[in-house]
Scaffold this active site. Sequence first.
Site, mmCIF file in Angstrom:
data_model
loop_
_atom_site.group_PDB
_atom_site.id
_atom_site.type_symbol
_atom_site.label_atom_id
_atom_site.label_comp_id
_atom_site.label_asym_id
_atom_site.label_seq_id
_atom_site.Cartn_x
_atom_site.Cartn_y
_atom_site.Cartn_z
ATOM 1 N N CYS A 53 12.063 -32.460 17.033
ATOM 2 C CA CYS A 53 11.614 -33.030 15.759
ATOM 3 C C CYS A 53 11.094 -31.901 14.868
ATOM 4 O O CYS A 53 10.187 -31.152 15.265
ATOM 5 C CB CYS A 53 10.505 -34.059 15.990
ATOM 6 S SG CYS A 53 9.819 -34.732 14.452
ATOM 7 N N GLU A 101 -39.101 -35.818 -6.395
ATOM 8 C CA GLU A 101 -39.122 -36.506 -5.100
ATOM 9 C C GLU A 101 -37.687 -36.811 -4.666
ATOM 10 O O GLU A 101 -36.785 -36.858 -5.504
ATOM 11 C CB GLU A 101 -39.864 -37.841 -5.200
ATOM 12 C CG GLU A 101 -41.213 -37.805 -5.865
ATOM 13 C CD GLU A 101 -41.668 -39.199 -6.256
ATOM 14 O OE1 GLU A 101 -41.391 -40.164 -5.517
ATOM 15 O OE2 GLU A 101 -42.283 -39.336 -7.331
ATOM 16 N N CYS A 110 6.181 -39.403 18.611
ATOM 17 C CA CYS A 110 7.604 -39.049 18.608
ATOM 18 C C CYS A 110 7.838 -38.174 19.833
ATOM 19 O O CYS A 110 7.160 -37.156 20.013
ATOM 20 C CB CYS A 110 7.951 -38.298 17.328
ATOM 21 S SG CYS A 110 9.629 -37.627 17.336
ATOM 22 N N CYS A 156 10.497 -42.387 14.129
ATOM 23 C CA CYS A 156 9.817 -41.230 13.557
ATOM 24 C C CYS A 156 10.208 -41.078 12.089
ATOM 25 O O CYS A 156 11.403 -41.064 11.766
ATOM 26 C CB CYS A 156 10.193 -39.969 14.332
ATOM 27 S SG CYS A 156 9.535 -38.447 13.600
ATOM 28 N N LYS A 216 -34.866 -39.425 -3.654
ATOM 29 C CA LYS A 216 -34.603 -40.827 -3.981
ATOM 30 C C LYS A 216 -34.039 -41.515 -2.744
ATOM 31 O O LYS A 216 -32.886 -41.300 -2.369
ATOM 32 C CB LYS A 216 -33.616 -40.919 -5.143
ATOM 33 C CG LYS A 216 -33.372 -42.341 -5.628
ATOM 34 C CD LYS A 216 -32.432 -42.332 -6.838
ATOM 35 C CE LYS A 216 -32.218 -43.745 -7.359
ATOM 36 N NZ LYS A 216 -31.540 -44.607 -6.385
ATOM 37 N N LYS A 253 -28.579 -38.421 -9.612
ATOM 38 C CA LYS A 253 -27.738 -38.910 -8.513
ATOM 39 C C LYS A 253 -26.840 -37.795 -7.984
ATOM 40 O O LYS A 253 -26.144 -37.135 -8.754
ATOM 41 C CB LYS A 253 -26.883 -40.092 -8.980
ATOM 42 C CG LYS A 253 -27.669 -41.294 -9.475
ATOM 43 C CD LYS A 253 -28.486 -41.954 -8.369
ATOM 44 C CE LYS A 253 -27.653 -42.823 -7.459
ATOM 45 N NZ LYS A 253 -27.208 -44.078 -8.062
ATOM 46 N N TYR A 279 -44.518 -44.313 -2.371
ATOM 47 C CA TYR A 279 -44.426 -43.266 -3.386
ATOM 48 C C TYR A 279 -45.171 -43.587 -4.686
ATOM 49 O O TYR A 279 -45.173 -42.785 -5.614
ATOM 50 C CB TYR A 279 -42.952 -42.988 -3.736
ATOM 51 C CG TYR A 279 -42.174 -44.212 -4.165
ATOM 52 C CD1 TYR A 279 -42.315 -44.750 -5.448
ATOM 53 C CD2 TYR A 279 -41.304 -44.844 -3.281
ATOM 54 C CE1 TYR A 279 -41.617 -45.871 -5.842
ATOM 55 C CE2 TYR A 279 -40.594 -45.965 -3.667
ATOM 56 C CZ TYR A 279 -40.756 -46.480 -4.948
ATOM 57 O OH TYR A 279 -40.060 -47.605 -5.324
ATOM 58 N N CYS A 313 12.353 -37.449 11.997
ATOM 59 C CA CYS A 313 13.641 -37.236 12.677
ATOM 60 C C CYS A 313 14.377 -38.531 13.015
ATOM 61 O O CYS A 313 15.536 -38.497 13.436
ATOM 62 C CB CYS A 313 13.444 -36.411 13.949
ATOM 63 S SG CYS A 313 12.564 -37.293 15.270
ATOM 64 N N ASP A 323 -32.465 -44.287 -0.381
ATOM 65 C CA ASP A 323 -31.455 -45.313 -0.587
ATOM 66 C C ASP A 323 -31.763 -46.488 0.331
ATOM 67 O O ASP A 323 -31.225 -46.621 1.428
ATOM 68 C CB ASP A 323 -30.062 -44.745 -0.289
ATOM 69 C CG ASP A 323 -28.963 -45.639 -0.852
ATOM 70 O OD1 ASP A 323 -29.281 -46.561 -1.640
ATOM 71 O OD2 ASP A 323 -27.792 -45.420 -0.515
#
Length: 668
Positions: free
Chosen positions: A427, A113, A422, A404, A115, A310, A222, A407, A117
């Site tokens: 650059c 099945e 920048c 920057c 699982k 898991k 379930y 540069c 959460d």
Amino acid sequence: MKKEERIKKLRELIEKYSYYYYTLNESLVSDIEFDKLLRELEELEKENPQYTMFNSPTNQVGSSLKNTKFTKVTHKEKMLSLSNSYNIGEIEDFIKRVDKLLEERKKPSYVLEVKLDGLSISVTYKGGKLVQGVTRGDGMIGEDVTENILQIQSIPKILKEKIDIEVRGEIVLPISRFIKINEKRLVDGEEIFANPRNAASGTLRQLDPEIVKERGLDCYFYFVVDGEKYGLKSHSEAFEMLERLGLKTTKIAEVLSSVDEIDKRIEYWKDAREKLDYETDGMVLKVNEIEYWSILGNTTKSPRWAIAYKFPAKQVSTKLLDITWQVGRTGKVTPVAELEEVEVSGSKVKRASLHNFDEIVRKDIKIGDKVFIEKAAEIIPQVVKPIKELRTGEEREIEAPKTCPICGSSLEKEEGLVDLRCINESCPAKIQGKFEYFVSRDGMNIMGLGQKIVERFLELGYLKDITDIYNLSQYKEEIEKLEKMGKKSVENLLNSIEESKKRDYSKVLYSLGIPEVGKFLANLLAEESKNIETLMKMTVEDLLLINGVGDKVAESVYNFFKDEKNIEMIEKLKSYGLNFSQEKESKVERNVFEGKTFLVTGKLVKFSRNEIKEEIEKFGGKNLSAVSKNLNYLIVGESAGSKLKKAQEIESIKIITEEEFFKIVKGE
């Protein structure tokens, strides 16, 4: 640290994390980290029984029910948790243990099945009428949340049969509802929920049932308590009974008999679960025959006839070590989180995106924080939030850069925008970013011009602007002498550059790096304009008439073609033979794949995956991400693995090679 001290520390940590998770609906660590701590404690207690305590977390299930706001109820039959596994080898060990405990009895079948959460719930019906709903709590005692579960539409108030029965299930918040709720909370200035599980748990434990009703929780059942009382011989029969009574199930209860079958189905659900509207963090494997359950028995907290597998964690916690700042081709300065290495969704992660400085401020993230990270769309790791409860006081504030990082030029922030930029056109980071964008797979797809090579060629002066790529042959002898290059590598590089001249007009348009114009808009603009001359003459008003082009894009495209440097670049690229026009019929010459679905697996020889995917879409087909009954064609390359095996089990899927694929394209 002495073993006694370590045991004490582990108990304190596990109790703290359990309290936050079950009582405050807040995760301080990922599930996998919690499980590691619990396993370590179990091992230490086995090795050192003199330190074992009856109230150790290794003997407890779920919440300790401290400070509960609801009436406590003792379960008639204990609600156990499942032991976890993380690989197929542990599933094999589980099956071997089952076989050993059953001795000479007939081998069992198993039910697989999903699982969910969410939050476990036990619901009791008398004469077919709902009389009570109780949470798992600590497994022995739960909370009475009857008033709240009456607000959940998928939990029937009256069953289809007048029967006395206790059933168990999982309350979840559908992903679609989770997204809408968080969108509203953002608008209202409220803190968003970290994940659907926490949202579901927090909602069910609200004192106001109207809030529960408004949130839109869902429930999947379930398990039938004391199933033999109703003549049930197997867990799969219990699923059928639940549905017969009008109780909602996931409808996923696959009866399997071998490790190979179980492995294949787990692999299938790793991808297929993404289509579900509820969170799943793994699969549950149960012995199908109910008569075996009492023989196999339970540990203090888990049944020996069931185990959880898991999936690799989507969201995990780790430590934020530092922040570095990256500069992209447009000058955008982006913060990058430097992390303690951790595994997320099956891959090692040491860096993650923080988007922009405003995001850091909004989330209140500090250097030294323990943070949750996840993979956005299963690709790019990003920081979700800091775990403030674990702060020690030694964390440091993150400051926005004023210059920057590459540069040294001053940074600017446009009014109404969040990004720092920048503005220095010289650059080095911006220049390199433009080259990398131009040669990328979605662009001109020039193989051999990766980040390191581009960086080296810029340093040597072989590249100054984009057009220099098509003049690299003049440096052939010099490049061949460079470390890790050689004649063959240079030959392949120059051939790839030459081959790129055949790329479609839309590809060239994308590669120019027009701000706001990505792959989709490049295709759209190419289709509407047919050639670069027409596009260059379009006004903002003309561009806005194109369906899919907004104000921002129109302004950006218009301004790009008003820049003389860009015009000069285009003229040079034209002179090298790049394609700046397309035929009228190039959009879809034949819808040969209309209504058909494709998936590519294995290593291709003549083409890249992106190229084949584009051909599929060009001729009306659709690309899928996993093998399923909805798949029509699997294109197989070298060393094809599990996807090929799965496809071979489904008769309707046609398995073809890349050569066969292109024969279909050509109508052969």
